[in-house]
Design a protein around this motif. Structure first.
Motif, PDB file in Angstrom:
ATOM      1  N   GLN A 100      46.100  34.913  51.375  1.00  8.32           N
ATOM      2  CA  GLN A 100      45.717  35.098  49.976  1.00  8.32           C
ATOM      3  C   GLN A 100      45.076  33.836  49.409  1.00  8.32           C
ATOM      4  N   ARG A 101      45.599  32.693  49.812  1.00  9.04           N
ATOM      5  CA  ARG A 101      45.056  31.433  49.307  1.00  9.04           C
ATOM      6  C   ARG A 101      43.620  31.234  49.802  1.00  9.04           C
ATOM      7  N   TRP A 116      40.511  39.503  52.553  1.00  8.38           N
ATOM      8  CA  TRP A 116      39.076  39.544  52.259  1.00  8.38           C
ATOM      9  C   TRP A 116      38.363  38.312  52.790  1.00  8.38           C
ATOM     10  N   GLY A 117      38.861  37.141  52.483  1.00  7.13           N
ATOM     11  CA  GLY A 117      38.205  35.902  52.909  1.00  7.13           C
ATOM     12  C   GLY A 117      38.147  35.770  54.415  1.00  7.13           C
ATOM     13  N   GLN A 118      39.265  36.013  55.097  1.00  3.75           N
ATOM     14  CA  GLN A 118      39.285  35.907  56.547  1.00  3.75           C
ATOM     15  C   GLN A 118      38.346  36.934  57.183  1.00  3.75           C
ATOM     16  N   ALA A 130      43.859  35.858  64.814  1.00 10.79           N
ATOM     17  CA  ALA A 130      45.221  35.406  64.494  1.00 10.79           C
ATOM     18  C   ALA A 130      45.409  35.515  62.992  1.00 10.79           C
ATOM     19  N   PHE A 131      46.524  36.125  62.562  1.00 10.97           N
ATOM     20  CA  PHE A 131      46.773  36.371  61.151  1.00 10.97           C
ATOM     21  C   PHE A 131      47.875  35.457  60.632  1.00 10.97           C
ATOM     22  N   ALA A 159      37.446  31.610  49.343  1.00 10.82           N
ATOM     23  CA  ALA A 159      36.208  32.265  49.752  1.00 10.82           C
ATOM     24  C   ALA A 159      35.571  33.036  48.601  1.00 10.82           C
ATOM     25  N   ARG A 160      36.390  33.750  47.827  1.00  8.05           N
ATOM     26  CA  ARG A 160      35.850  34.512  46.695  1.00  8.05           C
ATOM     27  C   ARG A 160      35.199  33.586  45.664  1.00  8.05           C
ATOM     28  N   ASP A 161      35.853  32.462  45.369  1.00 11.32           N
ATOM     29  CA  ASP A 161      35.300  31.529  44.388  1.00 11.32           C
ATOM     30  C   ASP A 161      33.949  30.990  44.861  1.00 11.32           C
ATOM     31  N   ALA A 162      33.861  30.627  46.148  1.00 12.67           N
ATOM     32  CA  ALA A 162      32.620  30.072  46.691  1.00 12.67           C
ATOM     33  C   ALA A 162      31.497  31.111  46.655  1.00 12.67           C
ATOM     34  N   LEU A 163      31.797  32.323  47.097  1.00 12.12           N
ATOM     35  CA  LEU A 163      30.762  33.352  47.155  1.00 12.12           C
ATOM     36  C   LEU A 163      30.420  33.904  45.770  1.00 12.12           C
ATOM     37  N   GLN A 164      31.368  33.873  44.849  1.00 12.69           N
ATOM     38  CA  GLN A 164      31.062  34.273  43.476  1.00 12.69           C
ATOM     39  C   GLN A 164      30.088  33.279  42.851  1.00 12.69           C
TER      40      GLN A 164
END
Length: 412
Positions: free
Chosen positions: A357-358, A310-312, A349-350, A363-368
């Motif tokens: 996951q990290r 999700w973040g990437q 690049a993955f 990213a989720r914490d920042a956007l939340q």
């Protein structure tokens, strides 16, 4: 009770046109990095203070214009009629923008801004003509507005300004949160300086050197294209509806939408956490994460990131490189559009699962946190919009308002 009188803007200060003498106005010599050149769109985009400009003048551009002081109220008279904002920094603007300079007290710059907000519809009607709408300096100065004595003007402006400044502060904090996430993304996924990178070795790949254990793929490996559409008449009229006009420029937090009520054409369906990407060329830079479920214009591509990526996915699809790729590969003559079949092949690049996951957690914490600030700002804006017409027409006695209680209640 405060006495109100009918008065024109010149009773409160001077009103002058902006200046841009040189022709043609798109001469590249005019532009550089010397001074912000604010235009009507910049005025409309501002909440209260105008600090961000779409273009900057060079020394040559500044010489043929005029530099205005902070604290001037900027008023649009063409394109976006009767929009206003208070200049937050030195800058130039064209003759489609007027500058109001207070004569009696600095707070009148804010009072006039709110006065114009209340009477925008009336001024827009006056600007209508046979060809292009234009308010003109003369038409504006001919208008009479209800105006109270100076101390009341100051108190009214102070109440409304306090709400707008809280909104501006929230937007700055939201932007910093997003920039933090973008900076971490660049460190981990562009420069490969992720946690534990010291123990990794770069190895050759079709993308160039990447850390050992990483793999090569494309955008379609991290997102799913959502193709579901719906007739707006078949959903709850209160369903949030997002148009391209609601998606902010280069801002991942979506903070505006309308409703499905009265909409006719079919719309795409999205869920909270989906990415909305404007697919018409002028709007490729409009990329936001949906804060709730809803429907949107079919001129937006709806992408649903895979949980682990999700973040990437969010940071990749909103990156300048991806937007440039969409622009270069768009097709169509009158209104070029992004082609999902092409842009889904954008390379990436993955990292190993634990790294992906990290970063998703980061990213989720920042956007939340940014989303919570957005919802708080919507509450503040609702309170401001409720108070605005009543304060600016004397229906509410401003001296009876408890400013702390108003702002705390609005932000709750």
């Amino acid at each position: 009770m405060t006495e109100w009188r009918e008065a024109s803007l010149v009773s409160l200060g001077s009103v002058e046109r902006g200046r841009s003498r040189h022709r043609p106005r798109n001469d590249p010599r005019l532009f550089g990095e010397k001074m912000p050149f604010f235009q009507t769109g910049d005025v409309k985009a501002a909440t209260l203070h105008m600090t961000s400009a779409g273009q900057y003048y060079s020394d040559f551009g500044v010489a043929q214009s005029r530099v205005w002081e902070p604290g001037v109220t900027c008023i649009t008279i063409a394109a976006n009629i009767a929009e206003s904002a208070v200049l937050g920094r030195h800058g130039c603007f064209p003759d489609s923008v007027l500058g109001f300079t207070p004569a009696h007290q600095p707070e009148d710059a804010y009072f006039v801004k709110y006065l114009l907000d209340v009477h925008r519809e009336r001024l827009t009607t006056a600007a209508r003509g046979t060809t292009q709408a234009n308010l003109s300096l003369e038409k504006l100065l001919a208008h009479k507005f209800p105006v109270p004595e100076p101390a009341t003007r100051c108190r009214i402006a102070g109440v409304l300004r306090s709400l707008d400044e809280l909104i501006e502060n929230n937007r700055r904090r939201s932007w910093l949160l997003q920039e933090m996430a973008r900076a971490i993304y660049r460190e981990w996924f562009v420069h490969f300086r992720y946690p534990g990178h010291e123990d990794s070795t770069l190895v050759p790949s079709p993308l160039g050197p990447i850390p050992e254990g990483w793999t090569c793929g494309t955008v379609q490996d991290m997102v799913e294209l959502v193709k579901t559409t719906v007739d707006p008449g078949s959903v709850d009229p209160a369903t949030p509806a997002v148009g391209l006009e609601h998606i902010p420029r280069r801002h991942l937090t979506l903070d505006a939408w309308s409703t499905a009520e009265g909409l006719g054409s079919r719309k795409s369906v999205f869920a909270a956490g989906d990415i909305l990407f404007g697919k018409i060329r002028p709007y490729f830079h409009k990329v936001s994460v949906a804060p709730l479920d809803g429907i949107c214009s079919t001129d937006a591509i709806v992408l649903r990131p895979l949980d682990d990526h999700w973040g990437q996915a969010v940071m990749t699809v909103s990156s300048d490189d991806f937007v440039a790729h969409a622009t270069q590969t768009s097709n169509g003559t009158k209104m070029p559009r992004a082609d999902w079949k092409v842009i889904k092949e954008f390379p990436a690049a993955f990292p190993p699962a634990e790294v992906a996951q990290r970063f998703t957690v980061v990213a989720r914490d920042a956007l939340q946190a940014a989303k919570l600030l957005m919802f708080q700002s919507r509450g503040l804006a609702s309170t401001r919009d409720l108070l605005l017409p009543k304060l600016m027409t004397g229906q509410i006695d401003v001296s009876s308002l408890d400013l702390d209680a108003v702002t705390e209640g609005a932000a709750a």
